[in-house]
Scaffold this motif. Structure first.
Motif, short mmCIF file in Angstrom:
data_model
loop_
_atom_site.label_atom_id
_atom_site.label_comp_id
_atom_site.label_asym_id
_atom_site.label_seq_id
_atom_site.Cartn_x
_atom_site.Cartn_y
_atom_site.Cartn_z
N ALA A 51 0.86 -1.19 0.00
CA ALA A 51 0.00 0.00 0.00
C ALA A 51 0.90 1.24 0.00
O ALA A 51 1.98 1.24 0.59
CB ALA A 51 -0.89 0.00 1.23
N SER A 52 0.49 2.26 -0.68
CA SER A 52 1.19 3.55 -0.67
C SER A 52 2.67 3.41 -1.02
O SER A 52 3.56 3.84 -0.29
CB SER A 52 1.03 4.23 0.69
OG SER A 52 -0.32 4.36 1.03
N ALA A 53 2.96 2.81 -2.16
CA ALA A 53 4.33 2.60 -2.63
C ALA A 53 4.87 3.87 -3.27
O ALA A 53 4.30 4.37 -4.24
CB ALA A 53 4.37 1.45 -3.63
N ALA A 54 5.94 4.41 -2.73
CA ALA A 54 6.53 5.65 -3.27
C ALA A 54 6.95 5.48 -4.73
O ALA A 54 6.87 6.43 -5.51
CB ALA A 54 7.70 6.10 -2.41
N GLN A 75 11.35 2.19 4.17
CA GLN A 75 11.07 3.13 5.25
C GLN A 75 9.81 3.90 4.89
O GLN A 75 9.63 4.34 3.75
CB GLN A 75 12.23 4.09 5.50
CG GLN A 75 11.98 4.95 6.73
CD GLN A 75 13.23 5.69 7.21
OE1 GLN A 75 14.22 5.80 6.50
NE2 GLN A 75 13.17 6.18 8.43
N TYR A 76 8.94 4.06 5.89
CA TYR A 76 7.67 4.77 5.70
C TYR A 76 7.89 6.24 5.99
O TYR A 76 8.12 6.64 7.13
CB TYR A 76 6.60 4.18 6.62
CG TYR A 76 5.19 4.53 6.20
CD1 TYR A 76 4.61 3.92 5.10
CD2 TYR A 76 4.46 5.47 6.91
CE1 TYR A 76 3.32 4.23 4.72
CE2 TYR A 76 3.16 5.79 6.54
CZ TYR A 76 2.61 5.17 5.43
OH TYR A 76 1.32 5.48 5.05
N ARG A 80 4.22 7.18 2.67
CA ARG A 80 4.54 6.25 1.59
C ARG A 80 5.72 5.38 1.99
O ARG A 80 6.59 5.80 2.75
CB ARG A 80 4.91 7.01 0.31
CG ARG A 80 3.75 7.78 -0.28
CD ARG A 80 4.19 8.64 -1.41
NE ARG A 80 4.88 9.80 -0.82
CZ ARG A 80 5.45 10.77 -1.51
NH1 ARG A 80 5.47 10.73 -2.81
NH2 ARG A 80 6.04 11.76 -0.90
N TRP A 81 5.74 4.15 1.45
CA TRP A 81 6.89 3.26 1.64
C TRP A 81 7.94 3.57 0.58
O TRP A 81 7.67 3.52 -0.62
CB TRP A 81 6.47 1.80 1.50
CG TRP A 81 5.72 1.26 2.67
CD1 TRP A 81 4.40 0.92 2.72
CD2 TRP A 81 6.25 0.95 3.97
NE1 TRP A 81 4.07 0.44 3.96
CE2 TRP A 81 5.20 0.45 4.75
CE3 TRP A 81 7.51 1.06 4.55
CZ2 TRP A 81 5.37 0.05 6.07
CZ3 TRP A 81 7.68 0.67 5.86
CH2 TRP A 81 6.61 0.16 6.61
N PHE A 82 9.16 3.88 1.02
CA PHE A 82 10.30 4.12 0.13
C PHE A 82 11.28 2.97 0.27
O PHE A 82 11.54 2.51 1.38
CB PHE A 82 11.03 5.42 0.51
CG PHE A 82 10.32 6.66 0.11
CD1 PHE A 82 10.69 7.33 -1.06
CD2 PHE A 82 9.30 7.18 0.88
CE1 PHE A 82 10.03 8.50 -1.43
CE2 PHE A 82 8.64 8.34 0.52
CZ PHE A 82 9.00 9.00 -0.64
N CYS A 83 11.86 2.52 -0.83
CA CYS A 83 12.93 1.53 -0.78
C CYS A 83 14.22 2.27 -0.45
O CYS A 83 14.63 3.18 -1.17
CB CYS A 83 13.06 0.81 -2.12
SG CYS A 83 14.47 -0.32 -2.14
N ILE A 84 14.87 1.87 0.66
CA ILE A 84 16.13 2.50 1.03
C ILE A 84 17.30 1.53 0.91
O ILE A 84 18.44 1.90 1.20
CB ILE A 84 16.05 3.14 2.44
CG1 ILE A 84 15.74 2.10 3.51
CG2 ILE A 84 15.02 4.27 2.45
CD1 ILE A 84 15.87 2.63 4.94
N GLY A 85 17.02 0.29 0.49
CA GLY A 85 18.06 -0.71 0.25
C GLY A 85 17.46 -1.89 -0.49
O GLY A 85 16.33 -2.29 -0.21
N ASN A 86 18.20 -2.45 -1.44
CA ASN A 86 17.65 -3.54 -2.24
C ASN A 86 18.75 -4.51 -2.65
O ASN A 86 19.83 -4.10 -3.06
CB ASN A 86 16.96 -2.97 -3.49
CG ASN A 86 16.30 -4.04 -4.34
OD1 ASN A 86 15.97 -5.12 -3.84
ND2 ASN A 86 16.12 -3.77 -5.59
N ASN A 87 18.44 -5.80 -2.54
CA ASN A 87 19.34 -6.85 -2.99
C ASN A 87 18.56 -7.80 -3.90
O ASN A 87 18.12 -8.85 -3.47
CB ASN A 87 19.93 -7.62 -1.81
CG ASN A 87 20.88 -8.70 -2.26
OD1 ASN A 87 21.66 -8.50 -3.18
ND2 ASN A 87 20.81 -9.86 -1.63
#
Length: 92
Positions: A51-54, A75-76, A80-87
Motif C-alpha cells: 500500500a502507498s508505494a513511493a 522506510q515509511y 509512503r513506503w520508500f525503498c532505502i536498500g535492495n538486494n
C-alpha cells in the motif's frame, strides 16, 4: 510470512520461504518505520503488494522476490513506503 498473509507491522524484519508462487500484502506503516523483507527459501516467487508505494507515486505497488537471498529495506516516510536498500528484488 505465510502465503496470503499480511506482513507484520510490529516487527522490523519479515522473512519467507516459498513452496510455490506466493503472495502477501504490506499495509501503511507509521512515520519513520523501517521494514526489512527477505527470502530465506525459494521454490517459487513471492509477490508482496505494498500500500502507498513511493515508487508508484503513492498508489499500491509490488515487490517481487525470485531467488534465495533477495531482500529489501523499506522506510515509511511522508505516508509512503520508500525503498532505502535492495538486494535483487524487483519493484513495479
Amino acid at each position: 510470512l505465510d502465503n496470503g498473509a499480511a506482513v507484520s507491522l510490529t516487527t522490523t524484519a519479515s522473512y519467507f520461504a516459498t513452496l510455490t508462487g506466493e503472495t502477501a500484502t504490506l499495509a501503511d506503516g507509521k512515520e519513520g518505520q523501517i521494514k526489512t523483507l527477505m527470502m530465506s527459501g525459494y521454490l517459487g516467487s513471492m509477490v508482496i503488494t505494498v500500500a502507498s508505494a513511493a515508487w508508484n507515486s503513492g498508489a499500491s505497488g509490488t515487490i517481487t522476490f525470485n531467488a534465495l537471498g533477495e531482500g529489501c529495506t523499506l522506510q515509511y516516510i511522508d505516508s509512503r513506503w520508500f525503498c532505502i536498500g535492495n538486494n535483487g528484488a524487483t519493484f513495479a
